[in-house]
Design a protein around this motif. Sequence first.
Motif, PDB file in Angstrom:
ATOM      1  N   TYR A 115       0.839  -1.203   0.000  1.00  0.00           N
ATOM      2  CA  TYR A 115       0.000   0.000   0.000  1.00  0.00           C
ATOM      3  C   TYR A 115       0.873   1.252   0.000  1.00  0.00           C
ATOM      4  O   TYR A 115       0.626   2.218  -0.747  1.00  0.00           O
ATOM      5  N   ARG A 116       1.919   1.255   0.825  1.00  0.00           N
ATOM      6  CA  ARG A 116       2.820   2.415   0.857  1.00  0.00           C
ATOM      7  C   ARG A 116       3.463   2.649  -0.501  1.00  0.00           C
ATOM      8  O   ARG A 116       3.617   3.795  -0.942  1.00  0.00           O
ATOM      9  N   TYR A 117       3.850   1.564  -1.176  1.00  0.00           N
ATOM     10  CA  TYR A 117       4.475   1.741  -2.487  1.00  0.00           C
ATOM     11  C   TYR A 117       3.524   2.447  -3.449  1.00  0.00           C
ATOM     12  O   TYR A 117       3.918   3.384  -4.153  1.00  0.00           O
ATOM     13  N   PHE A 118       2.285   2.013  -3.491  1.00  0.00           N
ATOM     14  CA  PHE A 118       1.337   2.645  -4.408  1.00  0.00           C
ATOM     15  C   PHE A 118       0.979   4.063  -3.975  1.00  0.00           C
ATOM     16  O   PHE A 118       0.708   4.920  -4.817  1.00  0.00           O
ATOM     17  N   LYS A 119       1.002   4.307  -2.702  1.00  0.00           N
ATOM     18  CA  LYS A 119       0.649   5.626  -2.177  1.00  0.00           C
ATOM     19  C   LYS A 119       1.779   6.631  -2.358  1.00  0.00           C
ATOM     20  O   LYS A 119       1.553   7.787  -2.728  1.00  0.00           O
ATOM     21  N   GLU A 120       3.023   6.187  -2.102  1.00  0.00           N
ATOM     22  CA  GLU A 120       4.149   7.123  -2.053  1.00  0.00           C
ATOM     23  C   GLU A 120       5.321   6.738  -2.955  1.00  0.00           C
ATOM     24  O   GLU A 120       6.318   7.468  -2.999  1.00  0.00           O
ATOM     25  N   HIS A 121       5.215   5.600  -3.648  1.00  0.00           N
ATOM     26  CA  HIS A 121       6.300   5.109  -4.514  1.00  0.00           C
ATOM     27  C   HIS A 121       7.585   4.874  -3.731  1.00  0.00           C
ATOM     28  O   HIS A 121       8.689   5.082  -4.239  1.00  0.00           O
ATOM     29  N   GLU A 122       7.444   4.419  -2.484  1.00  0.00           N
ATOM     30  CA  GLU A 122       8.577   4.105  -1.629  1.00  0.00           C
ATOM     31  C   GLU A 122       8.695   2.588  -1.472  1.00  0.00           C
ATOM     32  O   GLU A 122       7.707   1.918  -1.176  1.00  0.00           O
ATOM     33  N   ILE A 123       9.892   2.072  -1.666  1.00  0.00           N
ATOM     34  CA  ILE A 123      10.157   0.652  -1.452  1.00  0.00           C
ATOM     35  C   ILE A 123      10.555   0.454  -0.001  1.00  0.00           C
ATOM     36  O   ILE A 123      11.515   1.076   0.474  1.00  0.00           O
ATOM     37  N   SER A 124       9.824  -0.402   0.708  1.00  0.00           N
ATOM     38  CA  SER A 124       9.970  -0.531   2.155  1.00  0.00           C
ATOM     39  C   SER A 124      10.258  -1.969   2.560  1.00  0.00           C
ATOM     40  O   SER A 124       9.863  -2.917   1.873  1.00  0.00           O
ATOM     41  N   SER A 125      10.902  -2.103   3.699  1.00  0.00           N
ATOM     42  CA  SER A 125      10.946  -3.400   4.359  1.00  0.00           C
ATOM     43  C   SER A 125       9.592  -3.658   5.017  1.00  0.00           C
ATOM     44  O   SER A 125       8.757  -2.749   5.120  1.00  0.00           O
ATOM     45  N   LYS A 126       9.381  -4.884   5.489  1.00  0.00           N
ATOM     46  CA  LYS A 126       8.122  -5.166   6.182  1.00  0.00           C
ATOM     47  C   LYS A 126       7.979  -4.291   7.421  1.00  0.00           C
ATOM     48  O   LYS A 126       6.900  -3.758   7.695  1.00  0.00           O
ATOM     49  N   LEU A 127       9.053  -4.155   8.184  1.00  0.00           N
ATOM     50  CA  LEU A 127       8.992  -3.335   9.390  1.00  0.00           C
ATOM     51  C   LEU A 127       8.696  -1.875   9.052  1.00  0.00           C
ATOM     52  O   LEU A 127       7.872  -1.232   9.712  1.00  0.00           O
ATOM     53  N   GLU A 128       9.327  -1.363   8.020  1.00  0.00           N
ATOM     54  CA  GLU A 128       9.055   0.014   7.598  1.00  0.00           C
ATOM     55  C   GLU A 128       7.611   0.176   7.137  1.00  0.00           C
ATOM     56  O   GLU A 128       6.990   1.212   7.384  1.00  0.00           O
ATOM     57  N   GLY A 129       7.077  -0.856   6.490  1.00  0.00           N
ATOM     58  CA  GLY A 129       5.673  -0.809   6.095  1.00  0.00           C
ATOM     59  C   GLY A 129       4.761  -0.719   7.302  1.00  0.00           C
ATOM     60  O   GLY A 129       3.790   0.037   7.310  1.00  0.00           O
ATOM     61  N   GLY A 130       5.082  -1.497   8.344  1.00  0.00           N
ATOM     62  CA  GLY A 130       4.290  -1.436   9.566  1.00  0.00           C
ATOM     63  C   GLY A 130       4.390  -0.094  10.253  1.00  0.00           C
ATOM     64  O   GLY A 130       3.379   0.466  10.708  1.00  0.00           O
ATOM     65  N   GLU A 131       5.584   0.456  10.341  1.00  0.00           N
ATOM     66  CA  GLU A 131       5.768   1.761  10.982  1.00  0.00           C
ATOM     67  C   GLU A 131       5.064   2.864  10.199  1.00  0.00           C
ATOM     68  O   GLU A 131       4.498   3.793  10.784  1.00  0.00           O
TER      69      GLU A 131
END
Length: 270
Positions: A198-214
């Motif tokens: 969801y974060r990737y589609f919202k902000e075009h940011e590639i995240s780790s799982k933990l970063e996605g949770g935060e």
Amino acid sequence: MSDHLDTCQPATYEFVHSLMDEIKYILVDNLIGLYLHGSLAMGGFNPANSDIDLLGVTKVPLANEDALKLKKLLLKCSNQPFPIEISFLNKKQLREWQHPSHFDFHFSEFWRSYFENQSQTGAEVYLYDGDRKDKDLAAHITITNYRGICLLGNPIIDVFPRIPREHYISSILGDFQSCLQNIEQDPVYCTLNLLRVYRYFKEHEISSKLEGGEWGLSHLPNEYKIIIRKVISHYQNHKYNEPFEAHELLSIKDYVKEKVEEIVGYDFQE
């Protein structure tokens, strides 16, 4: 890029470098490089439950005898103490990129029993017969390009192609679909993965799982923050872990699913 491997626990650092030396010994001059991606490269590694995620690149396709040596090495080293997930591709497969990508060899704990059965029967060492492809490689290589670590060999920028965005999206949406279906069976991985997609589609940011949770803690409505905190707590292996309730897992799943559907423009079937 911050090299999170240099700041990890000594046991993790030693494990990775020992594995690196063993692989280099097996492949010798055929090895172009070995590359770390996933949580250890991005700073979300938890020694209690994270994989060591690697990509190996060779000049020419692996000889069967080298693949056999890799199989024996990985059966011995994986889960001692950290599980390993690794794929080997050759230079031509990267130069002539297609999605899903061809590869030469793959190992993960998911395939341990397959390899162990091969060892008993003397069967072919490769994971698949015939045409071997993996849709997840588009995501793995994209993450390596953006946030990976070169453990040895040629620099990342000189080895890996830039993966077309549509290939990366195809790769992460396949995993997203699986997580929609399996969130009650695997709540930690699935919830965090849904959030980072969801974060990737919202902000075009590639995240780790933990970063996605935060990110989810600061961007989702308050009603979902309790379940996100529980998931993060479990992921980080805190001693106090509240149980998951089906209704809260299904609620956050439905919320993220609806938001991603709005962005991508089609409905996911479960």
